[in-house]
Design a protein around this motif. Sequence first.
Motif, PDB file in Angstrom:
ATOM      1  N   CYS A 114      75.801 -25.278  37.773  1.00  0.00           N
ATOM      2  CA  CYS A 114      76.890 -24.475  37.438  1.00  0.00           C
ATOM      3  C   CYS A 114      77.287 -24.745  36.087  1.00  0.00           C
ATOM      4  CB  CYS A 114      78.076 -24.438  38.499  1.00  0.00           C
ATOM      5  SG  CYS A 114      77.666 -23.631  39.955  1.00  0.00           S
ATOM      6  N   ARG A 115      77.493 -26.025  35.575  1.00  0.00           N
ATOM      7  CA  ARG A 115      78.193 -26.227  34.580  1.00  0.00           C
ATOM      8  C   ARG A 115      77.183 -25.788  33.228  1.00  0.00           C
ATOM      9  NH1 ARG A 115      80.024 -32.029  33.858  1.00  0.00           N
ATOM     10  NH2 ARG A 115      78.453 -32.473  35.600  1.00  0.00           N
ATOM     11  N   ARG A 116      76.061 -26.110  33.464  1.00  0.00           N
ATOM     12  CA  ARG A 116      75.094 -25.727  32.083  1.00  0.00           C
ATOM     13  C   ARG A 116      75.025 -23.953  32.117  1.00  0.00           C
ATOM     14  NH1 ARG A 116      70.094 -29.533  33.243  1.00  0.00           N
ATOM     15  NH2 ARG A 116      69.733 -29.377  31.162  1.00  0.00           N
ATOM     16  N   ILE A 117      74.894 -23.488  33.270  1.00  0.00           N
ATOM     17  CA  ILE A 117      75.023 -21.920  33.304  1.00  0.00           C
ATOM     18  C   ILE A 117      76.127 -21.365  32.681  1.00  0.00           C
ATOM     19  CG2 ILE A 117      74.613 -19.999  34.474  1.00  0.00           C
ATOM     20  CD1 ILE A 117      73.091 -21.534  36.493  1.00  0.00           C
ATOM     21  N   ASP A 118      77.175 -22.099  33.018  1.00  0.00           N
ATOM     22  CA  ASP A 118      78.365 -21.421  32.502  1.00  0.00           C
ATOM     23  C   ASP A 118      78.600 -21.591  30.743  1.00  0.00           C
ATOM     24  OD1 ASP A 118      81.301 -20.766  32.737  1.00  0.00           O
ATOM     25  OD2 ASP A 118      81.713 -22.698  32.074  1.00  0.00           O
ATOM     26  N   ARG A 119      78.121 -23.003  30.585  1.00  0.00           N
ATOM     27  CA  ARG A 119      78.269 -23.147  28.998  1.00  0.00           C
ATOM     28  C   ARG A 119      76.943 -22.463  28.303  1.00  0.00           C
ATOM     29  NH1 ARG A 119      77.651 -28.827  29.944  1.00  0.00           N
ATOM     30  NH2 ARG A 119      76.682 -28.979  27.868  1.00  0.00           N
ATOM     31  N   MET A 120      76.152 -22.043  29.091  1.00  0.00           N
ATOM     32  CA  MET A 120      74.914 -21.112  28.482  1.00  0.00           C
ATOM     33  C   MET A 120      74.033 -21.878  27.778  1.00  0.00           C
ATOM     34  SD  MET A 120      76.809 -17.531  27.264  1.00  0.00           S
ATOM     35  CE  MET A 120      75.319 -16.605  27.120  1.00  0.00           C
ATOM     36  N   VAL A 121      73.760 -23.231  28.261  1.00  0.00           N
ATOM     37  CA  VAL A 121      72.666 -24.104  27.632  1.00  0.00           C
ATOM     38  C   VAL A 121      71.742 -24.285  28.649  1.00  0.00           C
ATOM     39  CG1 VAL A 121      74.413 -25.060  26.110  1.00  0.00           C
ATOM     40  CG2 VAL A 121      74.163 -25.900  28.471  1.00  0.00           C
ATOM     41  N   HIS A 122      71.613 -23.748  29.895  1.00  0.00           N
ATOM     42  CA  HIS A 122      70.731 -24.079  30.822  1.00  0.00           C
ATOM     43  C   HIS A 122      69.268 -23.589  30.328  1.00  0.00           C
ATOM     44  CE1 HIS A 122      68.617 -24.195  34.708  1.00  0.00           C
ATOM     45  NE2 HIS A 122      69.454 -24.615  35.163  1.00  0.00           N
ATOM     46  N   PRO A 123      68.212 -24.380  30.330  1.00  0.00           N
ATOM     47  CA  PRO A 123      66.975 -24.175  29.851  1.00  0.00           C
ATOM     48  C   PRO A 123      66.279 -22.878  30.605  1.00  0.00           C
ATOM     49  CG  PRO A 123      66.876 -26.272  30.846  1.00  0.00           C
ATOM     50  CD  PRO A 123      68.483 -25.770  30.827  1.00  0.00           C
ATOM     51  N   ASP A 124      66.634 -22.779  31.753  1.00  0.00           N
ATOM     52  CA  ASP A 124      65.736 -21.718  32.649  1.00  0.00           C
ATOM     53  C   ASP A 124      66.388 -20.504  32.585  1.00  0.00           C
ATOM     54  OD1 ASP A 124      63.498 -23.255  32.909  1.00  0.00           O
ATOM     55  OD2 ASP A 124      64.660 -24.678  34.682  1.00  0.00           O
ATOM     56  N   VAL A 125      67.570 -20.087  31.809  1.00  0.00           N
ATOM     57  CA  VAL A 125      68.197 -19.080  31.733  1.00  0.00           C
ATOM     58  C   VAL A 125      68.118 -18.298  30.215  1.00  0.00           C
ATOM     59  CG1 VAL A 125      70.380 -17.659  32.272  1.00  0.00           C
ATOM     60  CG2 VAL A 125      69.912 -19.795  33.628  1.00  0.00           C
ATOM     61  N   HIS A 126      67.643 -17.127  30.451  1.00  0.00           N
ATOM     62  CA  HIS A 126      67.255 -16.656  28.905  1.00  0.00           C
ATOM     63  C   HIS A 126      67.969 -15.247  28.899  1.00  0.00           C
ATOM     64  CE1 HIS A 126      64.236 -19.790  28.715  1.00  0.00           C
ATOM     65  NE2 HIS A 126      64.000 -19.531  30.059  1.00  0.00           N
ATOM     66  N   TYR A 127      68.263 -15.050  27.543  1.00  0.00           N
ATOM     67  CA  TYR A 127      68.907 -13.815  27.332  1.00  0.00           C
ATOM     68  C   TYR A 127      68.119 -12.751  26.272  1.00  0.00           C
ATOM     69  CZ  TYR A 127      72.726 -15.978  29.688  1.00  0.00           C
ATOM     70  OH  TYR A 127      73.628 -16.650  30.610  1.00  0.00           O
ATOM     71  N   VAL A 128      68.005 -11.748  26.533  1.00  0.00           N
ATOM     72  CA  VAL A 128      67.152 -10.775  25.334  1.00  0.00           C
ATOM     73  C   VAL A 128      68.152  -9.443  25.223  1.00  0.00           C
ATOM     74  CG1 VAL A 128      65.450  -9.041  25.406  1.00  0.00           C
ATOM     75  CG2 VAL A 128      64.817 -11.606  25.998  1.00  0.00           C
ATOM     76  N   PHE A 129      68.348  -9.238  23.966  1.00  0.00           N
ATOM     77  CA  PHE A 129      69.255  -8.037  23.565  1.00  0.00           C
ATOM     78  C   PHE A 129      68.805  -7.423  22.359  1.00  0.00           C
ATOM     79  CE2 PHE A 129      70.770 -12.381  22.537  1.00  0.00           C
ATOM     80  CZ  PHE A 129      70.770 -12.339  21.259  1.00  0.00           C
ATOM     81  N   PRO A 130      69.330  -6.133  22.317  1.00  0.00           N
ATOM     82  CA  PRO A 130      68.588  -5.532  21.183  1.00  0.00           C
ATOM     83  C   PRO A 130      69.229  -6.410  19.689  1.00  0.00           C
ATOM     84  CG  PRO A 130      70.151  -4.080  22.348  1.00  0.00           C
ATOM     85  CD  PRO A 130      70.094  -5.467  23.156  1.00  0.00           C
ATOM     86  N   VAL A 131      68.250  -6.292  18.753  1.00  0.00           N
ATOM     87  CA  VAL A 131      68.645  -6.811  17.579  1.00  0.00           C
ATOM     88  C   VAL A 131      68.002  -6.120  16.322  1.00  0.00           C
ATOM     89  CG1 VAL A 131      68.725  -9.365  18.312  1.00  0.00           C
ATOM     90  CG2 VAL A 131      66.548  -8.391  17.688  1.00  0.00           C
ATOM     91  N   ASN A 132      68.296  -6.185  15.368  1.00  0.00           N
ATOM     92  CA  ASN A 132      67.656  -5.530  13.905  1.00  0.00           C
ATOM     93  C   ASN A 132      67.691  -6.665  12.740  1.00  0.00           C
ATOM     94  OD1 ASN A 132      66.833  -3.516  12.179  1.00  0.00           O
ATOM     95  ND2 ASN A 132      67.857  -2.144  13.535  1.00  0.00           N
ATOM     96  N   THR A 133      67.153  -6.048  11.872  1.00  0.00           N
ATOM     97  CA  THR A 133      67.072  -7.012  10.492  1.00  0.00           C
ATOM     98  C   THR A 133      68.487  -7.153   9.920  1.00  0.00           C
ATOM     99  OG1 THR A 133      66.582  -5.135   9.128  1.00  0.00           O
ATOM    100  CG2 THR A 133      64.851  -6.535   9.852  1.00  0.00           C
ATOM    101  N   THR A 134      68.717  -8.388   9.521  1.00  0.00           N
ATOM    102  CA  THR A 134      69.916  -8.918   8.722  1.00  0.00           C
ATOM    103  C   THR A 134      69.518  -9.960   7.423  1.00  0.00           C
ATOM    104  OG1 THR A 134      70.433 -10.807  10.355  1.00  0.00           O
ATOM    105  CG2 THR A 134      71.262  -8.808  10.979  1.00  0.00           C
ATOM    106  N   GLN A 135      70.360 -10.487   7.112  1.00  0.00           N
ATOM    107  CA  GLN A 135      70.138 -11.505   6.041  1.00  0.00           C
ATOM    108  C   GLN A 135      69.683 -12.639   6.983  1.00  0.00           C
ATOM    109  OE1 GLN A 135      73.732 -11.901   3.838  1.00  0.00           O
ATOM    110  NE2 GLN A 135      72.407 -11.399   1.960  1.00  0.00           N
ATOM    111  N   LYS A 136      70.178 -12.881   8.212  1.00  0.00           N
ATOM    112  CA  LYS A 136      70.045 -14.151   8.924  1.00  0.00           C
ATOM    113  C   LYS A 136      68.595 -14.032   9.351  1.00  0.00           C
ATOM    114  CE  LYS A 136      71.367 -16.847  12.584  1.00  0.00           C
ATOM    115  NZ  LYS A 136      72.008 -17.330  13.597  1.00  0.00           N
ATOM    116  N   SER A 137      67.976 -12.754   9.547  1.00  0.00           N
ATOM    117  CA  SER A 137      66.640 -12.758  10.192  1.00  0.00           C
ATOM    118  C   SER A 137      65.473 -12.984   9.186  1.00  0.00           C
ATOM    119  CB  SER A 137      66.437 -11.564  11.019  1.00  0.00           C
ATOM    120  OG  SER A 137      66.707 -10.409  10.417  1.00  0.00           O
ATOM    121  N   GLY A 138      66.117 -13.220   7.975  1.00  0.00           N
ATOM    122  CA  GLY A 138      65.136 -13.360   6.718  1.00  0.00           C
ATOM    123  C   GLY A 138      64.365 -12.161   6.551  1.00  0.00           C
TER     124      GLY A 138
END
Length: 339
Positions: A67-91
């Motif tokens: 519970c604590r790791r999922i809540d802190r969003m650091v659980h290694p088996d929980v993955h998130y995908v979302f729409p992205v686009n180019t930015t300075q950060k994505s080099g």
Amino acid sequence: MRFNDIKGNRELKKRLAEMVDAERAGHAIMLEEKGGYGAVPLAVALIQYLSCRNRRDGDSCGECESCRRIDRMVHPDVHYVFPVNTTQKSGGEKKPVSSTFYQEWKKLVKDNPYFTEAELYDALGIEDKVGTISVQEAKEILNTMNLHSFEGGNRYMVIYLPERMTAETANKLLKIIEEPFPGSYFIFITQSPEKVIDTIRSRCLRIALQPVPMDSRKDSQEFMEFFTSLMDAALQNDLQTILKTCETIASIGRERQKRFCLFAEECLRTIMMTRLGIVNGESPAPISAKYAKIFPEPFFETAYHVFDNAKQSIEGNVNPKITFCNMGNLLFVNIRKLS
Ligand SMILES: [Zn+2]
């Protein structure tokens, strides 16, 4: 994040817990919301419930390691995908993927869980571009979900806005969604189910969220006060109050200033939709009903642009005092001109 931490959608949370208890949750779930209903925190709470070993009273314990790791969003088996686009950060990389932006995503979900798509793009710094879920991302999803889980338990893939997938991306994912590895779950969060490719949509258990009152979102109470103060003063030709409110807004910090502008735009959209009879009972109902009747129609578009320009000026590092003083003046002048 426990079900209890999430505002609204009481019946739905109960239904989800019962489904998990009865092992009827299915391995592909599609949560359907309009922006800002909190489907992302609901997905986190659902994952926490699915993984918790000490569930009680229809909720996860919130205390165990999982519970604590999922809540802190650091659980290694929980993955998130979302729409992205180019930015300075994505080099300047042609097809950036979500993992490049994970820290920004995590911060957004923590700070402002009832975020909208526009707020996501704002947080990622992709500005006025629309994000996509590229075929490169599909490859990463396949790699991740084909691996064994790190912790030996379930694996979860949350895909925010599958309608932003290219057809190629969606096609690559069909097989794994249809025949997922044991213990793997896909949770899709969509705002336009009709735009999600049919072959994915038909494989999911579809669940619709109810709107969350706007005033329960972060900052919303204060933002609503700013917004109504500006609108009421504009209607009463009270430039002094407008400028006073603008001065306060100029002092709340750039990030919150940008969020306020987005908030005001969302209010205007809802008010306009109420006026057109499209929205019924959706928040913020009381102010929508009030302003929908009084504002002259052309004011909505003008005011929308005024808030949008203020947001862009803040992004462009223009002095906030000048920006918001200018914004106040424009609201004043325009409502005068139109009434
Ligand atoms: Zn637990």
